[in-house]
Design a protein around this motif. Structure first.
Motif, PDB file in Angstrom:
ATOM      1  N   GLY A 103       3.110  -7.304  10.514  1.00 50.38           N
ATOM      2  CA  GLY A 103       3.608  -6.163   9.754  1.00 50.38           C
ATOM      3  C   GLY A 103       4.443  -5.176  10.536  1.00 50.38           C
ATOM      4  N   LEU A 104       4.887  -5.517  11.743  1.00 51.55           N
ATOM      5  CA  LEU A 104       5.737  -4.624  12.512  1.00 51.55           C
ATOM      6  C   LEU A 104       7.175  -4.692  11.972  1.00 51.55           C
ATOM      7  CD1 LEU A 104       3.271  -5.189  14.483  1.00 51.55           C
ATOM      8  CD2 LEU A 104       4.890  -4.711  16.347  1.00 51.55           C
ATOM      9  N   ASN A 105       7.858  -3.537  11.925  1.00 51.22           N
ATOM     10  CA  ASN A 105       9.250  -3.575  11.496  1.00 51.22           C
ATOM     11  C   ASN A 105      10.126  -4.122  12.617  1.00 51.22           C
ATOM     12  OD1 ASN A 105      10.115  -1.422  13.260  1.00 51.22           O
ATOM     13  ND2 ASN A 105       9.190   0.040  11.819  1.00 51.22           N
ATOM     14  N   LYS A 106      11.398  -4.377  12.320  1.00 49.99           N
ATOM     15  CA  LYS A 106      12.268  -5.064  13.268  1.00 49.99           C
ATOM     16  C   LYS A 106      12.435  -4.283  14.565  1.00 49.99           C
ATOM     17  CE  LYS A 106      16.773  -7.314  13.689  1.00 49.99           C
ATOM     18  NZ  LYS A 106      18.061  -7.657  12.997  1.00 49.99           N
ATOM     19  N   THR A 107      12.662  -2.988  14.455  1.00 45.02           N
ATOM     20  CA  THR A 107      12.871  -2.165  15.650  1.00 45.02           C
ATOM     21  C   THR A 107      11.628  -2.157  16.530  1.00 45.02           C
ATOM     22  OG1 THR A 107      14.430  -0.738  14.471  1.00 45.02           O
ATOM     23  CG2 THR A 107      13.485   0.123  16.507  1.00 45.02           C
ATOM     24  N   LEU A 147      -1.766  -8.961  21.624  1.00 45.59           N
ATOM     25  CA  LEU A 147      -1.553  -7.566  22.009  1.00 45.59           C
ATOM     26  C   LEU A 147      -0.419  -6.900  21.244  1.00 45.59           C
ATOM     27  CD1 LEU A 147      -1.913  -7.893  25.892  1.00 45.59           C
ATOM     28  CD2 LEU A 147      -3.555  -6.874  24.307  1.00 45.59           C
ATOM     29  N   LEU A 148       0.278  -7.651  20.388  1.00 45.27           N
ATOM     30  CA  LEU A 148       1.460  -7.113  19.710  1.00 45.27           C
ATOM     31  C   LEU A 148       1.163  -5.852  18.904  1.00 45.27           C
ATOM     32  CD1 LEU A 148       3.200 -10.401  18.517  1.00 45.27           C
ATOM     33  CD2 LEU A 148       4.187  -8.683  20.055  1.00 45.27           C
ATOM     34  N   ASN A 149       0.005  -5.786  18.282  1.00 46.22           N
ATOM     35  CA  ASN A 149      -0.335  -4.625  17.463  1.00 46.22           C
ATOM     36  C   ASN A 149      -1.149  -3.590  18.230  1.00 46.22           C
ATOM     37  OD1 ASN A 149      -2.438  -6.511  17.564  1.00 46.22           O
ATOM     38  ND2 ASN A 149      -3.400  -5.701  15.725  1.00 46.22           N
ATOM     39  N   ASP A 150      -1.121  -3.685  19.584  1.00 48.91           N
ATOM     40  CA  ASP A 150      -1.847  -2.749  20.444  1.00 48.91           C
ATOM     41  C   ASP A 150      -3.303  -2.604  19.998  1.00 48.91           C
ATOM     42  OD1 ASP A 150      -2.171  -1.003  22.586  1.00 48.91           O
ATOM     43  OD2 ASP A 150      -1.585   0.758  21.425  1.00 48.91           O
TER      44      ASP A 150
END
Length: 292
Positions: A103-107, A147-150
């Motif tokens: 669910g992370l946006n592109k930036t 770890l992408l979503n901290d």
């Protein structure tokens, strides 16, 4: 932050994989140590909300994770023992894909992917196809996606299985580095993986929490119970049947063995300082997996 495991059990058909497991965890590294089949993976899959407990519950800061939905997944990172990879993807493409799934946006995705690649020391390999990676590189990539979503809760199942010694050391150092403000739970049956990084060790046997303690406290419990002795080839087999033998070393002067036993096992035995391998042998009564 508190993760509370409250009297959790899991049954598959007529077999209990986990029984009445309770623990309260805060920030730091916790190691689930036990032989294969002790229930570690089942417990971790419940902690990751992949499996639902048959009874009991798991609470994060007082909330039952079974009802938290995306609120729990937003703070969770999970690396299972068997982790699927797309061999024709580059590392950066793979992580961007997972960032989208999370669910992370592109930036934010581009920024976070760069951060985790740097953290796991894969920046210089980010454009290589995953199919060319070593086992250790694949495990580091797996940690990177977790770890992408901290995440504030990081669950890692048998993280160093199949890795060579150098990769295992690198992996342990990485886990230690990222554990400061997270609850990190890792499972293993390799004692040297957790000897220096675990805040506490939770020993599991047949689905139950056998003991929970720090490494120094566990070592103290087997103090005075570890011995070394020289034996002949003729007596070795008999001794192995009668005692828990951890190491057998052959040299020009004969055979030296390491025995874990409450009392002095042989007339010529000498007491030696215990290691976590001896702790494992003492509590689990089976061969030790003791790689560097």
């Amino acid at each position: 932050m508190k993760l509370v495991i409250e009297n959790v059990s899991k049954k598959f058909k007529d077999k209990w994989a986990v029984q009445h497991f309770s623990a309260e965890l805060s920030e730091g590294v916790y190691a689930l140590l036990g032989p294969n089949g002790s229930g570690k993976t089942t417990l971790m899959r419940m902690l990751a909300d992949i499996l639902k407990p048959t009874s009991g519950r798991i609470l994060l800061n007082g909330r039952d994770i079974s009802f938290m939905g995306d609120d729990y997944r937003d703070v969770l990172g999970y690396l299972p023992q068997e982790f699927g990879l797309y061999k024709n993807f580059t590392a950066v493409r793979f992580l961007l894909y997972f960032a989208c799934l999370k669910g992370l946006n592109k930036t934010d995705s581009i920024k976070k992917v760069a951060e985790v690649l740097e953290l796991v020391n894969l920046k210089n390999d980010q454009k290589r196809k995953i199919g060319t990676f070593s086992g250790g590189m694949k495990r580091r990539l797996g940690i990177a996606q977790a770890l992408l979503n901290d995440p504030k809760v990081l669950i890692v199942d048998e993280p160093t299985a199949g890795l060579d010694p150098q990769e295992r050391v690198r992996f342990r150092n990485l886990i230690s580095e990222i554990a400061g403000d997270r609850i990190v739970i890792l499972s293993t049956h390799i004692v040297s993986d957790i000897e220096y990084i675990a805040k506490e060790i939770l020993l599991m046997r047949q689905g139950e929490l056998l003991k929970r303690s720090t490494a120094p406290a566990l070592l103290e419990q087997v103090h005075g119970k570890v011995w070394k002795a020289k034996v002949t080839q003729e007596k070795l087999a008999t001794i192995q049947r009668e005692f828990k033998v951890g190491n057998i070393q052959r040299n020009e002067t004969g055979i030296e063995i390491r025995i874990v036993h409450d009392l002095k096992p042989l007339e010529n035995a000498e007491e030696v300082a215990p290691t976590l391998e001896d702790v494992y042998l003492y509590f689990f009564d089976m061969e030790v997996t003791a790689s560097v």
